[in-house]
Every structure is written in C-alpha cells, then in structure tokens.
Scaffold this motif. Structure first.
Motif, PDB file in Angstrom:
ATOM      1  N   UNK A 127       5.424  20.942 -11.165  1.00 12.45           N
ATOM      2  CA  UNK A 127       6.477  21.837 -11.661  1.00 12.45           C
ATOM      3  C   UNK A 127       5.998  22.638 -12.862  1.00 12.45           C
ATOM      4  N   UNK A 128       5.161  22.024 -13.696  1.00 12.13           N
ATOM      5  CA  UNK A 128       4.633  22.747 -14.863  1.00 12.13           C
ATOM      6  C   UNK A 128       3.692  23.872 -14.434  1.00 12.13           C
ATOM      7  N   UNK A 129       2.935  23.649 -13.378  1.00 15.83           N
ATOM      8  CA  UNK A 129       2.053  24.697 -12.864  1.00 15.83           C
ATOM      9  C   UNK A 129       2.891  25.915 -12.449  1.00 15.83           C
ATOM     10  N   UNK A 130       3.968  25.645 -11.722  1.00 13.62           N
ATOM     11  CA  UNK A 130       4.867  26.723 -11.304  1.00 13.62           C
ATOM     12  C   UNK A 130       5.511  27.396 -12.508  1.00 13.62           C
ATOM     13  N   UNK A 131       5.910  26.607 -13.479  1.00 13.46           N
ATOM     14  CA  UNK A 131       6.560  27.149 -14.673  1.00 13.46           C
ATOM     15  C   UNK A 131       5.619  28.103 -15.418  1.00 13.46           C
ATOM     16  N   UNK A 132       4.385  27.691 -15.621  1.00 13.57           N
ATOM     17  CA  UNK A 132       3.434  28.534 -16.345  1.00 13.57           C
ATOM     18  C   UNK A 132       3.206  29.866 -15.630  1.00 13.57           C
ATOM     19  N   UNK A 133       3.251  29.831 -14.309  1.00 11.46           N
ATOM     20  CA  UNK A 133       3.072  31.074 -13.552  1.00 11.46           C
ATOM     21  C   UNK A 133       4.288  31.986 -13.722  1.00 11.46           C
ATOM     22  N   UNK A 134       5.478  31.396 -13.710  1.00 11.63           N
ATOM     23  CA  UNK A 134       6.695  32.196 -13.830  1.00 11.63           C
ATOM     24  C   UNK A 134       6.883  32.756 -15.235  1.00 11.63           C
ATOM     25  N   UNK A 135       6.620  31.956 -16.229  1.00 11.00           N
ATOM     26  CA  UNK A 135       6.893  32.371 -17.608  1.00 11.00           C
ATOM     27  C   UNK A 135       6.001  33.536 -18.031  1.00 11.00           C
ATOM     28  N   UNK A 136       4.913  33.730 -17.323  1.00  5.71           N
ATOM     29  CA  UNK A 136       4.009  34.833 -17.665  1.00  5.71           C
ATOM     30  C   UNK A 136       4.682  36.193 -17.480  1.00  5.71           C
ATOM     31  N   UNK A 137       5.737  36.253 -16.677  1.00  2.82           N
ATOM     32  CA  UNK A 137       6.434  37.525 -16.447  1.00  2.82           C
ATOM     33  C   UNK A 137       7.477  37.839 -17.509  1.00  2.82           C
ATOM     34  N   UNK A 138       7.726  36.919 -18.415  1.00  5.20           N
ATOM     35  CA  UNK A 138       8.754  37.150 -19.436  1.00  5.20           C
ATOM     36  C   UNK A 138       8.284  38.207 -20.428  1.00  5.20           C
ATOM     37  N   UNK A 139       9.210  39.055 -20.844  1.00  4.52           N
ATOM     38  CA  UNK A 139       8.859  40.112 -21.799  1.00  4.52           C
ATOM     39  C   UNK A 139      10.008  40.339 -22.762  1.00  4.52           C
ATOM     40  N   UNK A 140       9.675  40.879 -23.893  1.00  2.00           N
ATOM     41  CA  UNK A 140      10.690  41.313 -24.858  1.00  2.00           C
ATOM     42  C   UNK A 140      10.869  42.813 -24.719  1.00  2.00           C
ATOM     43  N   UNK A 141      12.114  43.226 -24.638  1.00  2.67           N
ATOM     44  CA  UNK A 141      12.411  44.650 -24.515  1.00  2.67           C
ATOM     45  C   UNK A 141      12.667  45.213 -25.912  1.00  2.67           C
ATOM     46  N   UNK A 142      11.711  45.975 -26.385  1.00  2.00           N
ATOM     47  CA  UNK A 142      11.764  46.513 -27.741  1.00  2.00           C
ATOM     48  C   UNK A 142      11.743  48.040 -27.763  1.00  2.00           C
ATOM     49  N   UNK A 144      14.817  31.488 -13.534  1.00  2.00           N
ATOM     50  CA  UNK A 144      15.624  31.039 -14.670  1.00  2.00           C
ATOM     51  C   UNK A 144      14.776  30.076 -15.477  1.00  2.00           C
ATOM     52  N   UNK A 145      14.686  30.300 -16.762  1.00  3.10           N
ATOM     53  CA  UNK A 145      13.787  29.535 -17.620  1.00  3.10           C
ATOM     54  C   UNK A 145      14.423  28.214 -18.045  1.00  3.10           C
ATOM     55  N   UNK A 146      13.966  27.132 -17.422  1.00  3.92           N
ATOM     56  CA  UNK A 146      14.298  25.776 -17.861  1.00  3.92           C
ATOM     57  C   UNK A 146      12.955  25.094 -18.136  1.00  3.92           C
ATOM     58  N   UNK A 147      12.575  24.933 -19.407  1.00  6.71           N
ATOM     59  CA  UNK A 147      11.226  24.448 -19.726  1.00  6.71           C
ATOM     60  C   UNK A 147      10.908  23.109 -19.074  1.00  6.71           C
ATOM     61  N   UNK A 148       9.686  23.006 -18.598  1.00  5.76           N
ATOM     62  CA  UNK A 148       9.188  21.821 -17.896  1.00  5.76           C
ATOM     63  C   UNK A 148       8.246  21.064 -18.822  1.00  5.76           C
ATOM     64  N   UNK A 149       8.229  19.747 -18.690  1.00  7.22           N
ATOM     65  CA  UNK A 149       7.374  18.912 -19.536  1.00  7.22           C
ATOM     66  C   UNK A 149       5.931  19.412 -19.526  1.00  7.22           C
ATOM     67  N   UNK A 150       5.386  19.620 -20.720  1.00 10.85           N
ATOM     68  CA  UNK A 150       4.019  20.133 -20.827  1.00 10.85           C
ATOM     69  C   UNK A 150       2.985  19.069 -20.495  1.00 10.85           C
ATOM     70  N   UNK A 187      21.042  34.237 -17.290  1.00 10.27           N
ATOM     71  CA  UNK A 187      21.187  34.321 -15.837  1.00 10.27           C
ATOM     72  C   UNK A 187      21.150  35.777 -15.385  1.00 10.27           C
ATOM     73  N   UNK A 188      21.708  36.678 -16.169  1.00 13.19           N
ATOM     74  CA  UNK A 188      21.716  38.099 -15.815  1.00 13.19           C
ATOM     75  C   UNK A 188      20.326  38.699 -15.906  1.00 13.19           C
ATOM     76  N   UNK A 189      19.580  38.370 -16.942  1.00 12.47           N
ATOM     77  CA  UNK A 189      18.254  38.960 -17.151  1.00 12.47           C
ATOM     78  C   UNK A 189      17.140  38.151 -16.501  1.00 12.47           C
ATOM     79  N   UNK A 190      17.505  37.052 -15.793  1.00 12.26           N
ATOM     80  CA  UNK A 190      16.496  36.128 -15.256  1.00 12.26           C
ATOM     81  C   UNK A 190      15.549  35.708 -16.381  1.00 12.26           C
ATOM     82  N   UNK A 191      16.166  35.316 -17.492  1.00 13.27           N
ATOM     83  CA  UNK A 191      15.415  34.861 -18.667  1.00 13.27           C
ATOM     84  C   UNK A 191      14.363  35.886 -19.086  1.00 13.27           C
ATOM     85  N   UNK A 192      14.801  37.158 -19.095  1.00 17.37           N
ATOM     86  CA  UNK A 192      13.955  38.284 -19.514  1.00 17.37           C
ATOM     87  C   UNK A 192      12.717  38.462 -18.641  1.00 17.37           C
ATOM     88  N   UNK A 193      12.852  38.193 -17.345  1.00 19.14           N
ATOM     89  CA  UNK A 193      11.774  38.474 -16.395  1.00 19.14           C
ATOM     90  C   UNK A 193      12.183  39.487 -15.335  1.00 19.14           C
TER      91      UNK A 193
END
Length: 624
Positions: free
Chosen positions: A609-624, A593-599, A313-319
């Motif tokens: 909802x899956x269309x929206x999910x795929x658009x949102x998840x593209x912003x997720x990143x790993x901080x390395x 907030x990442x709550x996976x949607x049925x593929x 919730x704090x990191x917006x699922x790393x987005x």
C-alpha cells in the motif's frame, strides 16, 4: 426617572419571547427565524427554559421532545438546510453530559455553514452551590464549564451571567444566525440561577424584528476580471457547491450554463444545482466523482468554483486539477473561501454573481467541440449508472441496486438524506438528482447518526414531501433514538436500512491502505482473536419495529421495489430493511484521496500500500 415601558419576566421567559418575534426576509419573503425548540430537560434548564417554554405555549414557541442532544441538533440542521438557512430551530439542554452532547452537532452545523441556536444550561452564576451536580471543577479557571467545549465549534458564544447581559447577547446571536457569511452554530450558555431570575425588560426588546438576508452584488472590478478570465479560457469547468442551494441560485446557474455552454460538476453539497438530465450536468467531482467530471477537471484551464469550500474530496487531495496553466475563479459570499487555491475572487451572493456573469457574457460560448466532448462523456457515464442500477427481480440486491430501486420509486421532489459510510460515494457518482433539494448529503462532517434526526427536521420543514433517510447498520447503531420522536410526532419519515454487517466503507479504505479491514466487520471473535467469525445475530429491523416504526423486509430486488413503493405511500414512519449482496458493483474511484500509509511496516499489505501511496502522492501540487 425613565418612562420607558418595561415587562417583568425571568431571563428564560424573556429569551423565549424575544426569539418568538425574530424573522428573516429575503427577496420579499419572510420566515420565522426560530421555528421551534428541541429540548431534553434536567436540573440545568427544567425550571428556567422548561418553565418558560411551557408558559409561552405552542403558538409562541413550538416544543419538540428529543431523545439525544446530538440528534436534536442534527434535526435542527436538517430543518435549516431544507429552508435554505432562512429558518432554523433552537436546542436546549441541561448542564453536564446534556451540554457536551451538543458538541458534535455544533461542529457539523458550523462546518456546513448552517444556523442552529444552542441553549445549554450552565452552573450557578452566583456560585451559591459550588460544586453542584455534574460540575467540572478546574483548579485555576473557576469560570470554566463544560460548555466551553462549544467555543471552538460555535460561530458566536456567550455566557449570560447577568439578566441585562441577555439583551446584547441575544441580538448578537441573531445577527450571526442570519448572516450568510458568518452563520453556523450559536451558543448562549445560560446559568441555571440566571435563567430563573426576574428583570424589568424594556418593551422594545420584544418588538418584532425582521433581519434582511442580503444578497451582496459583485464588485465591478472583480466582475470585469472574472469575465475576462472566462472569455480567455478554452476549457472552463464550473464546480457547483452548496452555496448555490443556500442562495437559491439554481435558476441563475442554469441561465449562465444555457447561455455559455460551460459544463458543471458538483460537490456533495452542490449536487442538484442542475437537474441531472441537463446536458451540461456532469455529476459529482473529485474522489467520488464521475469519470466525465474528473477527466474534464484534469484538463481544465479555468475552474470556476461557485459556493464551494474545496474540501479534499473535491480536489482529490490537490491531485485533480493537472493542467500546468490551470487557474481558479471563485464566486463565494465568504472571502475566506473565495481566496482558496490562489484564485481570482468574486465575493458576492451566488445568485447575484451568476446573474451578473450571464449578463456580461451574453455573446460568449465555449467551443462546440468542447461541448460535444463533455456531452459524449456524460452519455457514457449514464450507461455506467444504468449498469450499476440494473438488476434481476429475483436477485439479492447489491448496494447500488438498492439505489437503483429507490431511483425508480421516488418523485422529483422527494428528499434523499445520507451522511456517512459507503453510501455517500455511491450516491455522489450515481444518484440522478431531479430537484434542488432532493440530494441532501451531509459530507462536511460526514457524521454517522445524522440521517434519521435530519430526516425528522426535513420532514418538519417540508411536511408534504416524502423523505428518505438512508443508513447502513453501522450508522443505524450510532443513533436510532429519534425514531421514537418520528413516531411521537407522526412524521412519515422513510428509513432505508441496509445490513452489510459492519463498517463497510472504512473496511474498504482499510484494505486499500494496508489495514486489512482490521476492526471493521461486525462479527464474532475467531480463535485467533480477530473479528472474523460468524456475523453477529442482530436484528435491526426488529429494533426499528420495537421503537414504533412500521417495518417492511425485502430479500430480493423485486421485494425491495414493492417495499419502497409501499413506504412512499404510507402516512407513518416506515423502515425498509434489506440485507445486501456484498459484491462491489459501484464504479471504482476516478480520483485519489490522500490517506497516509505507514512508512515502515512488516506486514506485506501495508508495504504494498505504501508503494501505491508514494506513486499517487507524486501528483499532488499546490496551486499558487
């Protein structure tokens, strides 16, 4: 022959005596570590710990009678949090379901890094009665009991199968309870025959012990690196977590912010680290954060996490943290948390670390244009809050208007308690925290049913403080049992009970992920078998009254304000019951907030909802 003085007591009597003389000390202030024991008795503890508590008396170990084992843990956790983890309570249960009911409370305590001592009964160590009532038999692990379910949710676990084994076990239990790095739920499983067994205990075991709660200072190398990182940053942002409260570091944070102008956004656990009207306090961050916090987080080049675990919730699922060059500096007493997000680390006590940073940054301040930017954003958000809180006296209140009415009634030191449903998001965005302990949100485990027993624990810890437990109907139905305890103990906890006919929060989430609010309303079945009929004819206010509470019903905003004011002045447990207008008036989420949607799906809602999910998840990143 040994001449060491001894005292002959049962194991249970010895444990109660030992716990009664354990203290914590920090900054020269001493607290009793185990301030009381909650209990529900059965065959697994009535003749052992029950007898020992009776014999010890209320002065040595106050006893509190609970109605649900999970709720007793919640009460102890609320107590511990209110007292900054320096004092807590113990919980004793019988074997079987009494013990397994502890698991949820233990998980909540450990996830939130809050100390609580659990003392469940256990099977006969001698196996003289095998199997006995409520025993779980395992074909290849004869030493297994249902208490082993507490192992993964406890920071320390031991089964005391011999009297003399209690000595190292009890000392280790207290060591963990008082360690700010290790603390959480501690479980001592006590076989019922061992509890009643006598032993000659060395008198030294009952000597008064004071456990110093340390404030480790920052490592000089780490401090130098941290200062360099802050000086180099153009857009730094502090993320204030619950560790600031646990360390009582609020004044140290304010001193750093006043000196440097670095703005502060808060997690659920950290809200109130700065008073809401401080010009650098931007409110909540993340999925339930404010627009100004989340906008700054997206462009920040340095995130300074203080006492935070960085939940999704704090990191917006790393987005959330989107600047390509963003880096992290984490000040945390726990190295495990300090190293998250590949951060530079400052492993130390929050107060000690913030004080050291302030001294090292005495000549440093952020750019005036940056200050002007976030202050303007804060002003805009305050207007959003005003709009959400405002209401006509004759209107049926929305949920945010309920919060507005409460905001107008509470004093600076009142405590607001919540844990689950749609209220945490509204509170994180909108509540104006006026003191360090006013905002009490349990959002590590977000456990429905926490609020009422936690209110009791907070009221015990702060007897002259108005306490407000905020619940929806779904949460209320999970665990209203401790209302009886509040009435019995004469604790004037205030309950704000919001009737919205179902799991409103999960209903909204379900709709957003293509679930079409399936299984979330509290309604009769319709002809097609779905829960879309008329609302259930339940009267939760009548239920609260039947358990002994005074009940005030409010139908309009004006009636609600009057009821809240009356409740605050009452010296009895009081419920303010209000049925809300379901129209959404809370500001929308400012981050994902990442709550996976049925593929794959055939229903259109899930497909979209899956269309929206795929658009949102593209912003997720790993901080390395």
């Amino acid at each position: 022959m040994s001449t060491t003085p001894t005292r002959r007591l049962t194991v249970a009597q010895a444990l109660v005596r030992f716990l009664s003389v354990q203290y914590t000390e920090r900054d020269g202030v001493r607290h009793r570590l185990i301030a009381g024991t909650w209990g529900i008795f059965g065959h697994g503890n009535v003749a052992g710990l029950g007898q020992a508590l009776l014999e010890a008396g209320e002065d040595a170990m106050p006893f509190h009678q609970g109605r649900n084992e999970q709720a007793m843990v919640h009460a102890a956790v609320g107590y511990a949090r209110q007292l900054n983890r320096l004092s807590t309570q113990a919980v004793t249960t019988s074997i079987g379901p009494g013990a397994t009911n502890l698991v949820t409370g233990a998980a909540l305590a450990t996830i939130n890094r809050l100390p609580v001592l659990l003392l469940p009964g256990d099977y006969f160590a001698t196996r003289s009665a095998d199997p006995l009532l409520q025993q779980l038999e395992h074909p290849v692990e004869a030493d297994l009991s249902v208490n082993d379910t507490l192992r993964p949710v406890s920071r320390y676990f031991d089964r005391v199968t011999r009297p003399e084994a209690l000595i190292p076990s009890a000392l280790n239990a207290v060591r963990v309870l008082t360690d700010p790095v290790e603390t959480g739920a501690v479980t001592l499983a006590l076989p019922q025959d061992v509890q009643a067994e006598a032993y000659d205990w060395p008198e030294e075991f009952f000597a008064e012990r004071v456990w110093h709660v340390r404030r480790p200072a920052p490592d000089p190398y780490e401090l130098t690196e941290a200062v360099q990182a802050i000086r180099a940053a153009q857009r730094p942002l502090i993320v204030a977590g619950g560790g600031i409260h646990h360390s009582q570091a609020e004044d140290a944070l304010k001193a750093l912010v006043d000196a440097t102008g670095i703005p502060v956004a808060s997690t659920q656990a950290g809200k109130g680290s700065l008073r809401y009207d401080h010009p650098a306090d931007l409110g909540g961050i993340g999925h339930t954060g404010t627009a100004v916090s989340d906008d700054l987080a997206r462009t920040a080049d340095l995130i300074i996490g203080v006492g935070t675990r960085y939940t999704d919730f704090t990191t917006a699922s790393n987005t959330l943290f989107q600047d390509p060059a963003v880096r992290f500096l984490n000040l945390n007493i726990t190295a495990f948390d300090a190293h998250k997000l590949a951060a530079r680390t400052l492993v130390c006590d929050a107060r000690a670390g913030l004080t050291a940073l302030t001294a090292a940054l005495s000549d440093h301040r952020v750019n005036s244009a940056y200050e002007a930017e976030y202050r303007a954003g804060k002003d805009r958000w305050e207007q959003v809050v005003d709009t959400a809180f405002s209401a006509d006296d004759n209107a049926v209140p929305t949920q945010t208007q309920v919060l507005g009415a409460l905001d107008a009634v509470v004093g600076d030191d009142d405590v607001i308690i919540n844990a689950a449903g749609s209220l945490p998001g509204d509170l994180h965005k909108l509540w104006r925290a006026r003191s360090p302990r006013q905002y009490h949100l349990e959002y590590g485990f977000s456990c429905m049913g926490y609020e009422i027993p936690a209110g009791i624990g907070v009221q015990q810890a702060a007897p002259d403080t108005p306490v407000w437990s905020l619940v929806g109907d779904g949460t209320y139905l999970m665990m209203p049992t401790e209302i009886v305890t509040a009435v019995q103990e004469g604790l004037p906890v205030n309950l704000v009970l919001i009737q919205n006919h179902g799991y409103a929060s999960i209903g909204g989430l379900s709709e957003s992920v293509g679930g079409e609010r399936f299984g979330t309303p509290y309604r009769f079945r319709a002809a097609d078998g779905t829960f879309t009929g008329a609302p259930l004819p339940v009267d939760l206010a009548a239920n609260a009254a039947s358990l002994g509470m005074d009940v005030l019903r409010a139908k309009t905003v004006g009636e609600l304000r009057a009821a809240l004011a009356t409740a605050r002045e009452s010296d009895r447990p009081t419920c303010v019951y209000v049925e809300t207008d379901p129209a959404p008036t809370a500001p929308p989420a400012e981050a994902w907030w990442d709550v996976p949607v049925a593929e794959t799906a055939v229903r259109e809602a899930a497909v979209q909802a899956r269309v929206t999910y795929d658009r949102q998840v593209a912003d997720r990143r790993r901080h390395l």
